[in-house]
Design a protein around this motif. Sequence first.
Motif: not given
Lengths: 246, 280
Positions: A96, A131-132, A134, A136-140, A177-179, A231, A234
Amino acid sequence: MGAMTVDRADGRSVNQLRPLACSRNILHRAHGSARWSQGDTIVLAAVYGPKAGTKKGENPEKASIEVIWKPKTGQIGKLEKEYEMILKRTLQSICLMTIHPNTTTSIIVQVFGDDGALLPCAINASCAALVDAGIPLKHLAVAICCGFTEGGSVILDPTKAEEQKIQAFAYLVFPNSPLSVLPSAPSAEVDGPIENGIITSVTHGVMPVVDYFNCLERGRAACAKISEFHRRSLESQVPGDLTKAT
Amino acid sequence: MPHHKLAAGIPCRICSLPFALPRSSAPTRSVPKETLTSEMNAETSDAPPTSLVDRTVVPGDTVLDLTAMASQTIKLGAGLRQDCDTISVMKAGKLRLSKPNKYWVESSHKRYVPCVEDTVLGIVVDCKPDNFLVDIKAPTLAFLPVLAFEGGTRRNIPKFEIGTLLYVRVVKANNSMNPELSCVDETGKASEFGQLKDGYMFETSTGLSRMLLSSPTCPVLEALGKSLSYEIAVGLNGRVWVNASSPSTVILVSNAIMNSESLSGVQQKIMVEKLMQRLQ
């Protein structure tokens, strides 16, 4: 297409990936770091940032990303510059960029071992490092390499020896694939396997268009597995709930 | 007051007030929702059928469906953003909910995102005529006005050298501007803010800082306090300052705190006892 079983040197089936391993927060000074290995291809990514200030040509209204690729041996050449450019474009589409304007995030990728599918491994490692840290990301972003053999079958995650023998291969990067708490969209089957979109596709060699779409399908399905692995890795690293309400 | 459905949007209001929670979390950021104008009190409605609260979430996960929560005020904390009709995750961590309507993602990192009313430890990097430039491990440097001290006038501006460690409070924090700090609290008193002299400062993650500041007192600090006397200042940006009468005490306290991040309460007590035995 007839189901042609391809004999792979390490005994894997056509759809089988090499063992994945991911460890986070390994570098003491880096703000985020991750080491991702697929078989013998091992890549270490370190993230520093966001730090104040942007480079000269970059837009100061957005955050900017710089990528430095360090090969295992040898000097930095055109191939490394190409990898840096592909990695930068891929990561720019998942970050982002408007959250922290006028900042720079640096990602340094160090290759420890190269046994095929190097760029997908580097993309997975960079995403885990972001991700580690921090950021901000839209998705992986989940990356995979699909090879197309002369016999007409698609193999996943080829080793370096297999990459040199096959007719063509493609590096594909998909969103994870998001939850979701939303009810799943009914048009998921209609859109086909690319319902969540594709981020990057880099192809080498010559392959028919139909087989390219076949590669996309297989790659998408395999990326769901890699996304699940991401996932889980993480989840296991979240520290104990000392701050939970007693 | 009539409840009217607006043409483009959903009748739901996202509130942007900062809030302070008893334990972890940072105050909210503002979430612009230009279609909302109605002033409705929050009415409790049913939670979504499947909930991701208290589970590990990953960037891209959708945690709230706003179409299902009509005329509610929701407050968003760190790690969440509004994406049209849904709330999705930006940072990986555990999703938390403080009833009735405050959501945030709890995660621990080496960098800090400034929020108003946080107390942090900063290091002076430059002195300008109007501000000190202070590094607080944020994406940009923070400004500390030279007059933001108790009884501060143009005549008695404190002389901080480069490298001075300060305990300060964040007054303004926007993503697009440099954060602003202050060495006075809301009433104008100095109350422990200012320069930290002597002692030893080390850097940890933001998650450990929150644990040290949680109430009731963190087990490691309590166990150390039973046999040692020390003073400590914890910044929410991951910096901790320790001072004691002898260097060996300072080293012991610092090591105990640095080792305690991934341990449970009981494990922390055992670890401190082992360290104390080695001292005797």
